[in-house]
Design a protein around this motif. Structure first.
Motif, PDB file in Angstrom:
ATOM      1  N   ILE A   8       0.846  -1.196   0.000  1.00 24.59           N
ATOM      2  CA  ILE A   8       0.000   0.000   0.000  1.00 24.59           C
ATOM      3  C   ILE A   8       0.884   1.250   0.000  1.00 24.59           C
ATOM      4  CG2 ILE A   8      -1.767   1.270   1.273  1.00 24.59           C
ATOM      5  CD1 ILE A   8      -2.638  -1.446   2.477  1.00 24.59           C
ATOM      6  N   TYR A   9       0.572   2.206  -0.871  1.00 21.00           N
ATOM      7  CA  TYR A   9       1.373   3.421  -0.939  1.00 21.00           C
ATOM      8  C   TYR A   9       0.493   4.594  -1.353  1.00 21.00           C
ATOM      9  CZ  TYR A   9       1.273   2.603  -5.994  1.00 21.00           C
ATOM     10  OH  TYR A   9       0.858   2.393  -7.285  1.00 21.00           O
ATOM     11  N   LEU A  10       0.995   5.807  -1.124  1.00 21.06           N
ATOM     12  CA  LEU A  10       0.295   7.032  -1.488  1.00 21.06           C
ATOM     13  C   LEU A  10       0.789   7.539  -2.833  1.00 21.06           C
ATOM     14  CD1 LEU A  10       0.122   9.125   1.806  1.00 21.06           C
ATOM     15  CD2 LEU A  10      -1.824   8.528   0.361  1.00 21.06           C
ATOM     16  N   SER A  11      -0.149   8.026  -3.643  1.00 23.40           N
ATOM     17  CA  SER A  11       0.224   8.545  -4.954  1.00 23.40           C
ATOM     18  C   SER A  11      -0.650   9.760  -5.288  1.00 23.40           C
ATOM     19  CB  SER A  11       0.029   7.473  -6.025  1.00 23.40           C
ATOM     20  OG  SER A  11       0.366   7.970  -7.312  1.00 23.40           O
ATOM     21  N   PRO A  12      -0.046  10.855  -5.806  1.00 19.20           N
ATOM     22  CA  PRO A  12      -0.847  12.036  -6.178  1.00 19.20           C
ATOM     23  C   PRO A  12      -1.660  11.771  -7.440  1.00 19.20           C
ATOM     24  CG  PRO A  12       1.438  12.333  -6.817  1.00 19.20           C
ATOM     25  CD  PRO A  12       1.385  11.048  -6.053  1.00 19.20           C
ATOM     26  N   ASP A  13      -2.821  12.454  -7.557  1.00 16.20           N
ATOM     27  CA  ASP A  13      -3.659  12.262  -8.752  1.00 16.20           C
ATOM     28  C   ASP A  13      -3.851  13.549  -9.538  1.00 16.20           C
ATOM     29  OD1 ASP A  13      -5.409  13.771  -7.277  1.00 16.20           O
ATOM     30  OD2 ASP A  13      -6.986  12.239  -7.152  1.00 16.20           O
ATOM     31  N   SER A  14      -3.012  14.573  -9.256  1.00 21.54           N
ATOM     32  CA  SER A  14      -3.001  15.861  -9.983  1.00 21.54           C
ATOM     33  C   SER A  14      -4.159  16.781  -9.638  1.00 21.54           C
ATOM     34  CB  SER A  14      -3.000  15.633 -11.518  1.00 21.54           C
ATOM     35  OG  SER A  14      -1.865  14.871 -11.889  1.00 21.54           O
ATOM     36  N   SER A  15      -5.089  16.361  -8.778  1.00 20.30           N
ATOM     37  CA  SER A  15      -6.190  17.238  -8.389  1.00 20.30           C
ATOM     38  C   SER A  15      -5.832  17.977  -7.094  1.00 20.30           C
ATOM     39  CB  SER A  15      -7.477  16.436  -8.203  1.00 20.30           C
ATOM     40  OG  SER A  15      -7.351  15.507  -7.143  1.00 20.30           O
ATOM     41  N   VAL A  16      -6.680  18.985  -6.744  1.00 17.02           N
ATOM     42  CA  VAL A  16      -6.434  19.825  -5.575  1.00 17.02           C
ATOM     43  C   VAL A  16      -7.735  20.002  -4.809  1.00 17.02           C
ATOM     44  CG1 VAL A  16      -5.755  22.126  -4.788  1.00 17.02           C
ATOM     45  CG2 VAL A  16      -4.505  21.040  -6.649  1.00 17.02           C
ATOM     46  N   ILE A  17      -7.677  19.867  -3.472  1.00 19.01           N
ATOM     47  CA  ILE A  17      -8.813  20.143  -2.589  1.00 19.01           C
ATOM     48  C   ILE A  17      -8.324  21.084  -1.501  1.00 19.01           C
ATOM     49  CG2 ILE A  17     -10.473  19.186  -0.943  1.00 19.01           C
ATOM     50  CD1 ILE A  17     -10.484  16.606  -2.481  1.00 19.01           C
ATOM     51  N   ASP A  18      -9.039  22.180  -1.294  1.00 21.76           N
ATOM     52  CA  ASP A  18      -8.667  23.187  -0.288  1.00 21.76           C
ATOM     53  C   ASP A  18      -7.236  23.662  -0.501  1.00 21.76           C
ATOM     54  OD1 ASP A  18     -11.159  22.905   0.857  1.00 21.76           O
ATOM     55  OD2 ASP A  18     -10.475  21.422   2.340  1.00 21.76           O
ATOM     56  N   GLU A  19      -6.865  23.894  -1.750  1.00 23.86           N
ATOM     57  CA  GLU A  19      -5.543  24.378  -2.126  1.00 23.86           C
ATOM     58  C   GLU A  19      -4.422  23.406  -1.737  1.00 23.86           C
ATOM     59  OE1 GLU A  19      -5.097  28.210  -0.399  1.00 23.86           O
ATOM     60  OE2 GLU A  19      -6.650  29.148  -1.637  1.00 23.86           O
ATOM     61  N   THR A  20      -4.764  22.131  -1.591  1.00 24.98           N
ATOM     62  CA  THR A  20      -3.801  21.105  -1.185  1.00 24.98           C
ATOM     63  C   THR A  20      -3.834  19.963  -2.187  1.00 24.98           C
ATOM     64  OG1 THR A  20      -4.221  21.655   1.132  1.00 24.98           O
ATOM     65  CG2 THR A  20      -3.086  19.582   0.700  1.00 24.98           C
ATOM     66  N   PRO A  21      -2.675  19.481  -2.664  1.00 23.21           N
ATOM     67  CA  PRO A  21      -2.669  18.374  -3.622  1.00 23.21           C
ATOM     68  C   PRO A  21      -3.246  17.104  -3.019  1.00 23.21           C
ATOM     69  CG  PRO A  21      -0.444  18.855  -2.846  1.00 23.21           C
ATOM     70  CD  PRO A  21      -1.315  19.966  -2.365  1.00 23.21           C
ATOM     71  N   VAL A  22      -4.005  16.363  -3.840  1.00 24.76           N
ATOM     72  CA  VAL A  22      -4.691  15.159  -3.384  1.00 24.76           C
ATOM     73  C   VAL A  22      -3.806  13.931  -3.596  1.00 24.76           C
ATOM     74  CG1 VAL A  22      -6.673  13.634  -3.773  1.00 24.76           C
ATOM     75  CG2 VAL A  22      -6.972  16.130  -3.783  1.00 24.76           C
ATOM     76  N   TYR A  23      -3.739  13.088  -2.570  1.00 26.21           N
ATOM     77  CA  TYR A  23      -3.011  11.822  -2.639  1.00 26.21           C
ATOM     78  C   TYR A  23      -3.981  10.682  -2.336  1.00 26.21           C
ATOM     79  CZ  TYR A  23       1.669  13.908  -2.845  1.00 26.21           C
ATOM     80  OH  TYR A  23       2.790  14.585  -3.235  1.00 26.21           O
ATOM     81  N   ASN A  24      -3.893   9.613  -3.140  1.00 27.94           N
ATOM     82  CA  ASN A  24      -4.750   8.455  -2.967  1.00 27.94           C
ATOM     83  C   ASN A  24      -3.929   7.240  -2.528  1.00 27.94           C
ATOM     84  OD1 ASN A  24      -7.538   9.311  -4.127  1.00 27.94           O
ATOM     85  ND2 ASN A  24      -6.059  10.009  -5.658  1.00 27.94           N
TER      86      ASN A  24
END
Length: 741
Positions: free
Chosen positions: A573-589
């Motif tokens: 299991i690992y975290l990876s960014p998806d290029s989107s932004v929520i509350d001015e913060t990059p999203v990681y899934n």
């Protein structure tokens, strides 16, 4: 739970047996002279004494049966024997001189033995040694153990990394129970103070057989301070000053034991300002900590009980960028306020040739995080930084309470000279509740239960250890998500003497880790990490298989070791960014992919004849982690090599005196994940000197150590401040004094 109640019933109605004693004399095998102050210890009973001026020892109130007894003394080779109690004659023990360091008992493995008798390779370090080498915190100290590093946020927050695996993949045990303190977060440290800690043991590789889920990468086993020997009392008070942070750690403790009852108490306080590099202080790395530990023990011939309590409160700054430069010790916004209570109770009932162990634990973790609000001018910002010192006017943005109940019941079957077998049941009940305005993970309840069986078999030319275990974990989330995970794991190992002085160990083991609550359900920004994390309720359990090969050669004048491992993990299991932004913060899934880690540790230790007081040590460690798609894993430590020259003396005026000089060389880390950047290598110079003198008829221990003596500016690859280009700590001189009475 039925097993627990049945076991507790046995405690009440344990039959009364006759009490036994053993006695004997200890001498030097070369000169036949009596040896005073030799440690005599029965590990299964956790009971011991020291020999007197004539080499005589005696231990009373012992149960019948076969027991291992160990004899250890600085400058002599440790010796172990199996004795059958009751005994009709005194023991006559002779110890041979040796330049090899005396080794303590390994506690983390089920069959308590000296490391040389263990099938599993376990690393052990004494806290006294780590502190003498200049360690500021426990997380800082464990980085001196081969194959172990720390992910750090300044100096106040650190979490262990064992052969490239960390967070919920490394299980931490303290006071004999698993520690749970919301360790999933990047900026969540151990929450343990090193005062009142005897030693640290590290199991490198899957230990799910012994400890269940979350031990996929290994175990950090923290042994508490021992009680005083029977009919003895002692106390101490000490302080350490650190020049870099203008910080201090002060501790005081007292302990006493009779034949039946034992107690100990220890308190400590620590306070540090922002650490300094060559060019600046790193704003808000300051922290404060208070710690209190207590223990009460009771022991009769066929029953012993040990209750311990630890409360640790800390206020930790969360650094974000270089700002105000000061030596204040009260953290600025954002900061954490953490209170961690650990209650543990360990009971043992001794039968003829068998015993029953019952370990119960309760951990209460209260975590608050206070965040910085948006400010329109620097003056208003500055005012709030001072105002927040009165916590009554602040509301915690994040407030979580984690309650964990642990139980561990093991029955040691009647053993013979050939085979030892243990069967047991372990489990955990855990509840997480939110009280703050923000929520990273929801309210939920987790339940674990596991059953295990393991045996240690002694053959003429080899020792074999086998085991199997089944686990079940259920996670019930208030929002309606219910998950169930099962896993069957096993382990097999063999230890054999290739020659008289060469030992080989081969261990094969599987391990697993269920997705934690954060990975399944996260939805929110993590303060300081600049990530908006989104969990994945469809994650599967991680499952791994690891092979370890260890070869050691020990002679009177030199030692060599080589440890190699290969670890394959399914569903990593690992975290990876998806290029989107929520509350001015990059999203990681949270995503999954298969992964592999491999590497090892290699070293040599010389203590040439006839200058046994001189020690030259060198060790190299390496680990590589990759996903099956070819991408490298994140937060993999860089390769490093340690070179140490150490001298040890024991003179009449200055006892247990030593001096050392150490160079740690860390290589470039170019094998990085897609979300990381390369890290340059560096060399760090350390040195120290210390010893014990007589002062007012008691011992006074003095230590002086210096780390990063050249004031090198560098960044460790595992520093969470690396993305902001913030250096690690510069030159630091530590001065420690401890008075024993």
């Amino acid at each position: 739970m039925h097993v627990i109640f049945k076991s507790l019933f046995l405690l009440v109605f344990v039959p009364i047996y006759s009490q036994n004693s053993i006695s004997g004399t200890i001498s030097n095998s070369n000169t036949n002279e009596s040896l005073a102050y030799v440690n005599v210890y029965l590990p299964k009973l956790e009971k011991g004494t020291v020999s007197d001026e004539n080499g005589f020892f005696k231990i009373d109130n012992l149960p019948s049966g076969n027991h291992e007894i160990l004899f250890s003394f600085i400058g002599f080779e440790s010796k172990s024997r199996i004795i059958k109690i009751p005994m009709s004659e005194n023991l006559n023990i002779q110890l041979a001189t040796s330049a090899i360091e005396m080794k303590d008992i390994i506690i983390s493995t089920p069959f308590h033995k000296l490391q040389r008798d263990n099938v599993m390779k376990v690393e052990q370090e004494n806290i006294k040694t780590l502190k003498a080498n200049g360690a500021m915190t426990l997380a800082d100290g464990i980085g001196n153990i081969a194959g172990v590093e720390s992910i750090t946020t300044g100096i106040g927050i650190g979490k262990p990394v064992i052969r490239g695996l960390s967070s919920n993949r490394v299980l931490v045990y303290v006071q004999g129970v698993r520690l749970e303190n919301q360790q999933f977060g990047d900026e969540h440290g151990l929450g343990i103070n090193d005062t009142g800690v005897e030693s640290v043991e590290v199991i490198k590789g899957p230990a799910s057989l012994l400890y269940g889920s979350d031990a996929l990468g290994g175990v950090l086993y923290i042994n508490p301070e021992k009680f005083a020997n029977n009919n003895a009392s002692s106390g101490d008070v000490g302080t350490i000053y650190f020049s870099n942070t203008q910080g201090f750690l002060t501790t005081a403790g007292v302990k006493s034991s009779t034949e039946t009852f034992k107690f100990l108490f220890r308190g400590s306080v620590a306070s540090h300002s922002d650490y300094k590099t060559e060019d600046y202080r790193v704003t808000n790395t300051r922290f404060k900590e208070q710690d209190f530990k207590a223990g009460i023990g009771y022991q009769k011939a066929h029953f012993k009980n040990e209750f311990r309590y630890n409360v640790n409160t800390s206020k930790l700054g969360i650094p974000e960028e270089i700002g105000s430069q000061s030596t204040e010790k009260t953290p600025l916004l954002p900061y954490q306020e953490i209170t961690n209570h650990v209650f543990s109770n360990k009971s043992t009932v001794f039968f003829t040739d068998s015993k029953l162990d019952i370990n119960l634990g309760f951990i209460y973790n209260d975590r608050k995080e206070f965040e910085e609000e948006h400010h329109h001018d620097d003056e208003a910002h500055e005012e709030e930084e001072h105002e927040h010192e009165n916590d009554d006017i602040l509301e915690a943005a994040l407030h979580m309470k984690l309650n964990t109940i642990n139980y561990d019941v093991k029955y040691h079957l009647p053993n013979s000279e050939k085979i030892e077998t243990i069967i047991g049941v372990q489990g955990m009940n855990q509840t997480n509740k939110n009280y703050g305005e923000e929520q990273l993970i929801p309210d939920a309840t987790t339940n674990d239960i596991g059953v295990l069986a393991t045996s240690h078999i002694h053959f003429e030319k080899a020792d074999v250890q086998l085991g199997v275990r089944f686990d079940n974990r259920t996670i019930a989330v208030v929002s309606g998500i219910n998950k169930n995970f099962n896993s069957l794991n096993g382990a097999a190992g063999v230890k054999t003497n290739i020659t008289k002085n060469m030992v080989a160990r081969l261990n094969l083991a599987t391990g697993f880790r269920s997705p934690n609550l954060a990975e399944l359900t996260s939805y929110g920004s993590h303060e300081g990490t600049n990530r908006f994390e989104i969990g994945n309720k469809n994650l599967k359990s991680e499952q791994n298989f690891q092979m370890d090969l260890s070869i050691e050669y020990n002679d009177k004048h030199w030692e060599v070791f080589a440890n190699g491992f290969y670890n394959t993990i399914n569903n990593y299991i690992y975290l990876s960014p998806d290029s989107s932004v929520i509350d001015e913060t990059p999203v990681y899934n949270y995503l999954q992919n298969d992964a592999n880690l491999y590497g090892g540790e290699f070293g040599i230790h010389l203590h040439p004849h006839p200058i046994h007081w001189l020690h030259v040590e060198s060790s190299f460690e390496t680990v590589i982690g990759k996903q099956n798609n070819g991408d490298y894993l994140p937060l993999i430590p860089a390769n490093s090599i340690n070179n140490v020259i150490r001298v040890e003396f024991d003179k009449n005026r200055l006892q247990e005196s030593y001096a050392f000089i150490k160079i740690k060389s860390t290589f470039n880390q170019n094998k990085v994940s897609l979300n990381e950047t390369n890290t340059e290598g560096y060399n760090l110079l350390s040195a120290g000197i210390g010893g014990t003198v007589q002062f007012l008829k008691n011992n006074l221990t003095i230590n002086i150590s210096g780390n990063n003596l050249t004031n090198k500016t560098y960044i460790n690859h595992l520093s969470r401040l690396k993305p902001d280009g913030i250096f690690n700590m510069g030159r630091n001189i530590g001065l420690g004094l401890r008075y024993h009475f």
